[in-house]
Design a protein around this motif. Structure first.
Motif, mmCIF file in Angstrom:
data_model
loop_
_atom_site.group_PDB
_atom_site.id
_atom_site.type_symbol
_atom_site.label_atom_id
_atom_site.label_comp_id
_atom_site.label_asym_id
_atom_site.label_seq_id
_atom_site.Cartn_x
_atom_site.Cartn_y
_atom_site.Cartn_z
ATOM 1 N N TYR A 1 -2.472 0.323 5.047
ATOM 2 C CA TYR A 1 -3.362 1.216 5.802
ATOM 3 C C TYR A 1 -2.961 2.682 5.696
ATOM 4 C CZ TYR A 1 -4.191 -3.354 7.856
ATOM 5 O OH TYR A 1 -4.462 -4.686 8.021
ATOM 6 N N TYR A 2 -1.678 2.958 5.475
ATOM 7 C CA TYR A 2 -1.192 4.330 5.642
ATOM 8 C C TYR A 2 -0.778 5.012 4.333
ATOM 9 C CZ TYR A 2 -1.400 3.046 10.511
ATOM 10 O OH TYR A 2 -1.845 2.637 11.732
ATOM 11 N N SER A 3 -1.027 4.344 3.199
ATOM 12 C CA SER A 3 -0.779 5.017 1.927
ATOM 13 C C SER A 3 -1.973 5.910 1.588
ATOM 14 C CB SER A 3 -0.580 3.981 0.817
ATOM 15 O OG SER A 3 -1.763 3.236 0.624
ATOM 16 N N ASP A 4 -1.763 6.829 0.642
ATOM 17 C CA ASP A 4 -2.862 7.664 0.139
ATOM 18 C C ASP A 4 -3.609 8.358 1.278
ATOM 19 O OD1 ASP A 4 -4.442 8.811 -1.789
ATOM 20 O OD2 ASP A 4 -5.740 7.066 -2.047
ATOM 21 N N GLN A 5 -2.847 9.042 2.132
ATOM 22 C CA GLN A 5 -3.393 9.815 3.251
ATOM 23 C C GLN A 5 -4.299 8.964 4.159
ATOM 24 O OE1 GLN A 5 -5.239 13.291 1.476
ATOM 25 N NE2 GLN A 5 -3.266 14.257 1.084
ATOM 26 N N GLU A 6 -3.816 7.745 4.447
ATOM 27 C CA GLU A 6 -4.489 6.837 5.391
ATOM 28 C C GLU A 6 -5.906 6.488 4.945
ATOM 29 O OE1 GLU A 6 -4.102 8.430 9.363
ATOM 30 O OE2 GLU A 6 -1.922 8.122 9.349
ATOM 31 N N HIS B 1 4.247 0.169 -8.652
ATOM 32 C CA HIS B 1 5.194 -0.158 -7.585
ATOM 33 C C HIS B 1 5.929 -1.456 -7.891
ATOM 34 C CE1 HIS B 1 6.925 -0.164 -3.560
ATOM 35 N NE2 HIS B 1 6.649 -1.466 -3.522
ATOM 36 N N PHE B 2 5.184 -2.461 -8.393
ATOM 37 C CA PHE B 2 5.792 -3.760 -8.683
ATOM 38 C C PHE B 2 6.101 -3.937 -10.175
ATOM 39 C CE2 PHE B 2 3.224 -4.672 -4.802
ATOM 40 C CZ PHE B 2 4.300 -4.937 -3.963
ATOM 41 N N GLU B 3 5.729 -2.918 -10.975
ATOM 42 C CA GLU B 3 5.957 -2.938 -12.415
ATOM 43 C C GLU B 3 5.393 -4.202 -13.065
ATOM 44 O OE1 GLU B 3 10.134 -2.247 -12.998
ATOM 45 O OE2 GLU B 3 9.881 -0.078 -12.804
ATOM 46 N N LYS B 4 4.180 -4.509 -12.703
ATOM 47 C CA LYS B 4 3.439 -5.621 -13.298
ATOM 48 C C LYS B 4 1.964 -5.436 -12.952
ATOM 49 C CE LYS B 4 3.886 -8.865 -9.443
ATOM 50 N NZ LYS B 4 4.344 -10.229 -9.039
ATOM 51 N N HIS C 1 -4.417 0.016 -6.761
ATOM 52 C CA HIS C 1 -3.070 -0.402 -6.341
ATOM 53 C C HIS C 1 -2.478 0.499 -5.266
ATOM 54 C CE1 HIS C 1 -0.985 2.857 -8.511
ATOM 55 N NE2 HIS C 1 -1.937 2.702 -9.432
ATOM 56 N N MET C 2 -2.931 1.729 -5.176
ATOM 57 C CA MET C 2 -2.420 2.641 -4.151
ATOM 58 C C MET C 2 -2.721 2.149 -2.741
ATOM 59 S SD MET C 2 -0.719 5.357 -4.949
ATOM 60 C CE MET C 2 -1.011 6.273 -3.433
ATOM 61 N N HIS C 3 -3.739 1.313 -2.599
ATOM 62 C CA HIS C 3 -4.262 0.983 -1.280
ATOM 63 C C HIS C 3 -3.845 -0.410 -0.789
ATOM 64 C CE1 HIS C 3 -7.304 3.821 -3.163
ATOM 65 N NE2 HIS C 3 -6.593 4.531 -2.307
ATOM 66 N N PHE C 4 -2.919 -1.028 -1.546
ATOM 67 C CA PHE C 4 -2.451 -2.357 -1.159
ATOM 68 C C PHE C 4 -0.931 -2.348 -1.003
ATOM 69 C CE2 PHE C 4 -6.614 -2.871 -2.999
ATOM 70 C CZ PHE C 4 -7.228 -3.704 -2.076
ATOM 71 N N CYS C 5 -0.403 -3.454 -0.615
ATOM 72 C CA CYS C 5 0.979 -3.544 -0.145
ATOM 73 C C CYS C 5 1.985 -2.831 -1.042
ATOM 74 C CB CYS C 5 1.360 -5.022 -0.021
ATOM 75 S SG CYS C 5 3.043 -5.250 0.571
ATOM 76 N N HIS C 6 2.814 -1.980 -0.397
ATOM 77 C CA HIS C 6 3.935 -1.316 -1.056
ATOM 78 C C HIS C 6 5.260 -1.793 -0.471
ATOM 79 C CE1 HIS C 6 1.221 2.345 -2.261
ATOM 80 N NE2 HIS C 6 0.925 1.226 -2.904
ATOM 81 N N GLU C 7 5.195 -2.849 0.333
ATOM 82 C CA GLU C 7 6.382 -3.369 1.019
ATOM 83 C C GLU C 7 7.041 -2.283 1.871
ATOM 84 O OE1 GLU C 7 8.708 -5.092 -2.199
ATOM 85 O OE2 GLU C 7 7.795 -7.052 -1.789
ATOM 86 N N CYS C 8 6.187 -1.549 2.600
ATOM 87 C CA CYS C 8 6.718 -0.472 3.434
ATOM 88 C C CYS C 8 7.045 -0.935 4.851
ATOM 89 C CB CYS C 8 5.731 0.695 3.483
ATOM 90 S SG CYS C 8 4.062 0.242 3.981
ATOM 91 N N ASN D 1 1.221 -11.213 1.849
ATOM 92 C CA ASN D 1 0.950 -12.591 2.254
ATOM 93 C C ASN D 1 0.295 -13.357 1.109
ATOM 94 O OD1 ASN D 1 -1.996 -12.473 2.420
ATOM 95 N ND2 ASN D 1 -1.697 -11.153 4.213
ATOM 96 N N SER D 2 0.238 -14.648 1.247
ATOM 97 C CA SER D 2 -0.188 -15.498 0.142
ATOM 98 C C SER D 2 -1.696 -15.518 -0.049
ATOM 99 C CB SER D 2 0.316 -16.933 0.382
ATOM 100 O OG SER D 2 -0.206 -17.449 1.595
ATOM 101 N N PHE D 3 -2.440 -14.893 0.859
ATOM 102 C CA PHE D 3 -3.891 -14.936 0.777
ATOM 103 C C PHE D 3 -4.412 -13.591 0.302
ATOM 104 C CE2 PHE D 3 -8.244 -15.265 2.724
ATOM 105 C CZ PHE D 3 -8.658 -16.329 1.941
ATOM 106 N N GLY D 4 -4.433 -13.398 -1.012
ATOM 107 C CA GLY D 4 -5.009 -12.190 -1.568
ATOM 108 C C GLY D 4 -4.070 -11.001 -1.518
ATOM 109 N N GLU D 5 -4.666 -9.813 -1.651
ATOM 110 C CA GLU D 5 -3.922 -8.559 -1.683
ATOM 111 C C GLU D 5 -3.870 -7.963 -0.275
ATOM 112 O OE1 GLU D 5 -2.382 -7.673 -4.326
ATOM 113 O OE2 GLU D 5 -3.303 -9.133 -5.680
ATOM 114 N N THR D 6 -2.668 -7.719 0.217
ATOM 115 C CA THR D 6 -2.481 -7.191 1.562
ATOM 116 C C THR D 6 -2.782 -5.692 1.595
ATOM 117 O OG1 THR D 6 -0.758 -8.822 1.972
ATOM 118 C CG2 THR D 6 -0.856 -6.936 3.471
#
Length: 365
Positions: free
Chosen positions: A142-147, A102-105, A120-127, A134-139
């Motif tokens: 909740y709703y990717s990969d069939q929730e 998603h972020f190509e990195k 990576h499927m379960h963290f922020c996709h900027e949806c 956010n600056s504290f870890g991986e966001t």
């Protein structure tokens, strides 16, 4: 409900055993619930306070392990005290690096925990819908990969209740999470679990909008900031406190974030006349929190015991405001009266004298 926040930032190692050693003392004081820090393993291991959550089902932490935690919970249950778990639902830290298309990195989003693996499927996709990345870890997303994350977080919380023994939940940092997820999470436990959320915002209207949407109790930050002014400013108008909404609010005067450093060097901390604030919140109908350091570290224990007894003895009576002006808050419950004098001048009521910047409790015949 009277809650003891049973920890402070950087509290001692083996904290479950430390609390267990004084659990009987806590039990006789009148607390209904003890609130414990996040029990799961954090990225920083034995130095972690749990808010850097890494492995949900791993309860080996600086506080102890699964065995000592369950022993502590059982001890409180034997004394008819509920135990509240602090749930971190918005982010994770300490994952392994992996390629994130998603972020190509590469991102730190691979968590190999057996019972709850993530990638990576379960963290922020900027949806959208949350304060993404956010600056504290991986966001968490909740709703990717069939929730997947939504369903697994609910399953984990259910495990904390049924297998570990927690009775209630404190939800961390709702401000950066999706409102729809909060409501769906709360709906799963609404019938049998008391919950309170941290939405750190001093605007009463914003908190009420969140309460209306999610139907959850929130810590009363607007009241906290007003009481802070009252305790530290003798010219603060007492009437303004009563203008803050009380529905679905939990009152408090400090917590582990407000006092991360030494109290007197923290801009958010109440450092003078804090007993005035406790007198007010402990006489209200709302659930109230007493912070560990206020009870066990600072010179407030005797006054807090007196106010707890007042709360226990009078809570079955309706609250009535007798007098309210810029300096004075006088309320009563049946025969029990509380007068807070926030001004400099002495206040007289019948034969009672209340010194400036002080309070009095009295019982009318």
């Amino acid at each position: 409900m009277l809650i003891l926040q049973a920890f402070y930032w950087n509290c001692l190692d083996n904290w479950w055993e430390e609390i267990n050693s004084i659990a009987d003392e806590i039990a006789v004081k009148g607390f209904d619930t003890v609130w414990l820090p996040p029990p799961s393993k954090g990225m920083d291991g034995k130095n972690s306070m749990g808010y850097d959550i890494k492995e949900h089902y791993n309860l080996d932490s600086k506080f102890g392990n699964k065995k000592t935690l369950k022993k502590l919970i059982n001890k409180f249950h034997e004394n008819n005290i509920d135990v509240m778990a602090d749930l971190v639902l918005g982010h994770m830290l300490g994952g392994k690096k992996e390629w994130n298309p998603h972020f190509e990195k590469k991102t730190y989003t691979r968590f190999k925990e057996k019972n709850f693996p993530k990638n990576h499927m379960h963290f922020c996709h900027e949806c959208g819908g949350c304060s993404s990345r956010n600056s504290f870890g991986e966001t968490i997303c909740y709703y990717s990969d069939q929730e997947y994350m939504k369903n697994e977080l609910i399953k984990w919380a259910d495990w904390l209740k049924k297998d570990i023994g927690f009775d209630s939940f404190r939800l961390d940092n709702l401000k950066d999470m999706r409102w729809d997820f909060t409501k769906e999470f709360v709906d799963q436990f609404r019938d049998n679990t008391f919950m309170v959320g941290e939405y750190w915002n001093g605007d009463d209207r914003t908190l009420q909008e969140f309460i209306d949407h999610s139907q959850i109790n929130l810590f009363n930050f607007p009241l906290y900031y007003s009481i802070k002014e009252m305790c530290m400013d003798p010219f603060f108008p007492m009437q303004s406190i009563e203008g803050i909404s009380k529905e679905n609010k939990v009152n408090f005067l400090s917590n582990h974030d407000i006092e991360r450093e030494e109290r007197d060097f923290n801009k958010d901390a109440i450092i003078t006349n804090k007993e005035l604030g406790y007198a007010y919140i402990l006489f209200q109908d709302n659930p109230a929190v007493i912070y560990w350091n206020d009870y066990f570290k600072y010179d407030l224990k005797d006054k807090l015991d007196e106010l707890i007894n007042l709360r226990k003895n009078s809570s079955h009576q309706p609250l009535e405001i007798v007098n309210l002006n810029d300096d004075i808050y006088h309320a009563r419950r049946g025969r029990y009266n509380l007068i807070i004098n926030n001004g400099y001048d002495e206040y007289s009521y019948s034969t009672l004298k209340v010194k400036g910047r002080d309070y009095e409790i009295f019982i009318e015949d």
